[in-house]
Motif scaffolding. Structure first.
Motif, PDB file in Angstrom:
ATOM      1  N   ASP A   9       0.827  -1.208   0.000  1.00  0.00           N
ATOM      2  CA  ASP A   9       0.000   0.000   0.000  1.00  0.00           C
ATOM      3  C   ASP A   9       0.859   1.256   0.000  1.00  0.00           C
ATOM      4  N   GLU A  10       1.942   1.234   0.736  1.00  0.00           N
ATOM      5  CA  GLU A  10       2.836   2.393   0.770  1.00  0.00           C
ATOM      6  C   GLU A  10       3.585   2.559  -0.550  1.00  0.00           C
ATOM      7  N   LEU A  11       3.936   1.422  -1.195  1.00  0.00           N
ATOM      8  CA  LEU A  11       4.699   1.462  -2.432  1.00  0.00           C
ATOM      9  C   LEU A  11       3.898   2.105  -3.567  1.00  0.00           C
ATOM     10  N   PHE A  12       2.615   1.807  -3.627  1.00  0.00           N
ATOM     11  CA  PHE A  12       1.770   2.329  -4.691  1.00  0.00           C
ATOM     12  C   PHE A  12       0.835   3.439  -4.214  1.00  0.00           C
ATOM     13  N   ASP A  13       1.219   4.152  -3.196  1.00  0.00           N
ATOM     14  CA  ASP A  13       0.397   5.234  -2.648  1.00  0.00           C
ATOM     15  C   ASP A  13       0.440   6.435  -3.586  1.00  0.00           C
ATOM     16  N   THR A  14      -0.714   6.914  -4.034  1.00  0.00           N
ATOM     17  CA  THR A  14      -0.805   8.069  -4.934  1.00  0.00           C
ATOM     18  C   THR A  14      -1.505   9.250  -4.274  1.00  0.00           C
ATOM     19  N   SER A  15      -1.591   9.236  -2.957  1.00  0.00           N
ATOM     20  CA  SER A  15      -2.327  10.301  -2.278  1.00  0.00           C
ATOM     21  C   SER A  15      -1.614  11.655  -2.386  1.00  0.00           C
ATOM     22  N   ARG A  16      -0.302  11.655  -2.651  1.00  0.00           N
ATOM     23  CA  ARG A  16       0.422  12.929  -2.751  1.00  0.00           C
ATOM     24  C   ARG A  16       0.305  13.554  -4.145  1.00  0.00           C
ATOM     25  N   ILE A  17      -0.213  12.828  -5.113  1.00  0.00           N
ATOM     26  CA  ILE A  17      -0.378  13.384  -6.459  1.00  0.00           C
ATOM     27  C   ILE A  17      -1.721  14.090  -6.532  1.00  0.00           C
ATOM     28  N   PRO A  18      -1.709  15.374  -6.865  1.00  0.00           N
ATOM     29  CA  PRO A  18      -2.990  16.081  -6.942  1.00  0.00           C
ATOM     30  C   PRO A  18      -3.819  15.559  -8.128  1.00  0.00           C
TER      31      PRO A  18
ATOM     32  N   ASP B 140      -6.578  17.008  -9.727  1.00  0.00           N
ATOM     33  CA  ASP B 140      -7.529  18.016 -10.181  1.00  0.00           C
ATOM     34  C   ASP B 140      -7.217  18.362 -11.641  1.00  0.00           C
ATOM     35  N   PRO B 141      -8.164  18.855 -12.405  1.00  0.00           N
ATOM     36  CA  PRO B 141      -7.956  19.125 -13.839  1.00  0.00           C
ATOM     37  C   PRO B 141      -6.846  20.137 -14.115  1.00  0.00           C
ATOM     38  N   GLU B 142      -6.642  21.105 -13.227  1.00  0.00           N
ATOM     39  CA  GLU B 142      -5.603  22.108 -13.453  1.00  0.00           C
ATOM     40  C   GLU B 142      -4.210  21.472 -13.449  1.00  0.00           C
ATOM     41  N   HIS B 143      -4.003  20.550 -12.520  1.00  0.00           N
ATOM     42  CA  HIS B 143      -2.703  19.864 -12.438  1.00  0.00           C
ATOM     43  C   HIS B 143      -2.426  19.091 -13.722  1.00  0.00           C
ATOM     44  N   TRP B 144      -3.401  18.340 -14.190  1.00  0.00           N
ATOM     45  CA  TRP B 144      -3.204  17.509 -15.379  1.00  0.00           C
ATOM     46  C   TRP B 144      -3.081  18.367 -16.636  1.00  0.00           C
ATOM     47  N   ASP B 145      -3.797  19.479 -16.706  1.00  0.00           N
ATOM     48  CA  ASP B 145      -3.665  20.388 -17.843  1.00  0.00           C
ATOM     49  C   ASP B 145      -2.274  21.016 -17.879  1.00  0.00           C
ATOM     50  N   ALA B 146      -1.776  21.415 -16.689  1.00  0.00           N
ATOM     51  CA  ALA B 146      -0.436  22.000 -16.622  1.00  0.00           C
ATOM     52  C   ALA B 146       0.621  20.965 -17.015  1.00  0.00           C
ATOM     53  N   LEU B 147       0.453  19.721 -16.565  1.00  0.00           N
ATOM     54  CA  LEU B 147       1.393  18.660 -16.929  1.00  0.00           C
ATOM     55  C   LEU B 147       1.358  18.405 -18.435  1.00  0.00           C
ATOM     56  N   ALA B 148       0.182  18.344 -19.022  1.00  0.00           N
ATOM     57  CA  ALA B 148       0.061  18.138 -20.460  1.00  0.00           C
ATOM     58  C   ALA B 148       0.696  19.287 -21.235  1.00  0.00           C
ATOM     59  N   ALA B 149       0.523  20.509 -20.749  1.00  0.00           N
ATOM     60  CA  ALA B 149       1.133  21.667 -21.416  1.00  0.00           C
ATOM     61  C   ALA B 149       2.648  21.597 -21.353  1.00  0.00           C
ATOM     62  N   ARG B 150       3.210  21.178 -20.200  1.00  0.00           N
ATOM     63  CA  ARG B 150       4.663  21.044 -20.075  1.00  0.00           C
ATOM     64  C   ARG B 150       5.198  19.957 -20.997  1.00  0.00           C
ATOM     65  N   VAL B 151       4.502  18.845 -21.080  1.00  0.00           N
ATOM     66  CA  VAL B 151       4.947  17.751 -21.956  1.00  0.00           C
ATOM     67  C   VAL B 151       4.889  18.188 -23.414  1.00  0.00           C
ATOM     68  N   ALA B 152       3.823  18.878 -23.808  1.00  0.00           N
ATOM     69  CA  ALA B 152       3.694  19.345 -25.193  1.00  0.00           C
ATOM     70  C   ALA B 152       4.773  20.361 -25.533  1.00  0.00           C
ATOM     71  N   MET B 153       5.083  21.269 -24.584  1.00  0.00           N
ATOM     72  CA  MET B 153       6.117  22.267 -24.825  1.00  0.00           C
ATOM     73  C   MET B 153       7.477  21.592 -24.983  1.00  0.00           C
ATOM     74  N   ARG B 154       7.745  20.620 -24.160  1.00  0.00           N
ATOM     75  CA  ARG B 154       9.022  19.904 -24.245  1.00  0.00           C
ATOM     76  C   ARG B 154       9.122  19.122 -25.559  1.00  0.00           C
ATOM     77  N   ALA B 155       8.031  18.550 -25.995  1.00  0.00           N
ATOM     78  CA  ALA B 155       8.033  17.802 -27.250  1.00  0.00           C
ATOM     79  C   ALA B 155       8.274  18.730 -28.434  1.00  0.00           C
ATOM     80  N   ARG B 156       7.740  19.935 -28.388  1.00  0.00           N
ATOM     81  CA  ARG B 156       7.967  20.888 -29.469  1.00  0.00           C
ATOM     82  C   ARG B 156       9.398  21.394 -29.477  1.00  0.00           C
ATOM     83  N   ARG B 157      10.005  21.513 -28.292  1.00  0.00           N
ATOM     84  CA  ARG B 157      11.361  22.027 -28.213  1.00  0.00           C
ATOM     85  C   ARG B 157      12.408  21.001 -28.605  1.00  0.00           C
TER      86      ARG B 157
END
Length: 113
Positions: A4-13, A15-32
């Motif tokens: 349970d401790e090994l696969f604990d995801t409680s520290r990962i937010p 919410d849609p804003e977090h995932w949108d920001a992550l997707a934007a960072r990945v897309a920016m890195r892919a373009r660069r």
């Protein structure tokens, strides 16, 4: 540490804003990031390295083909050589046999007069 401790995801937010920001960072890195083809076209040294690698690979392929051809030529020469000692000696060697071998080898074999 438990499973349970090994696969604990409680520290990962979650919410849609977090995932949108992550997707934007990945897309920016892919373009660069540049493709290896673009990198190859930018530098003269990379063109020289690519040409050198191409030439080396072609040389290696030619040498491999020659060694296969030489091996098959030797195999065919041995397969088609005559059965007698003299004929086999003449057919399978790269050089002519020594004169002494031609003179002192009896045609009937070792026991023949």
């Amino acid at each position: 540490m438990t499973m349970d401790e090994l696969f604990d995801t409680s520290r990962i937010p979650d919410d849609p804003e977090h995932w949108d920001a992550l997707a934007a960072r990945v897309a920016m890195r892919a373009r660069r990031s540049r493709s290896p083809i673009l990198w190859l076209g930018e530098h003269k040294t990379s063109w020289a390295a690519a040409a050198l690698l191409l030439a080396a690979s072609m040389l290696f392929a030619v040498l491999q083909q020659r060694s296969r051809l030489a091996a098959s030529t030797v195999a065919w020469a041995e397969a088609l050589a005559p059965e007698d000692v003299m004929g086999r000696t003449i057919a399978t060697r790269d050089r002519p046999p020594a004169l002494g071998m031609l003179i002192f080898t009896s045609p009937g074999g070792p026991g023949a007069p």
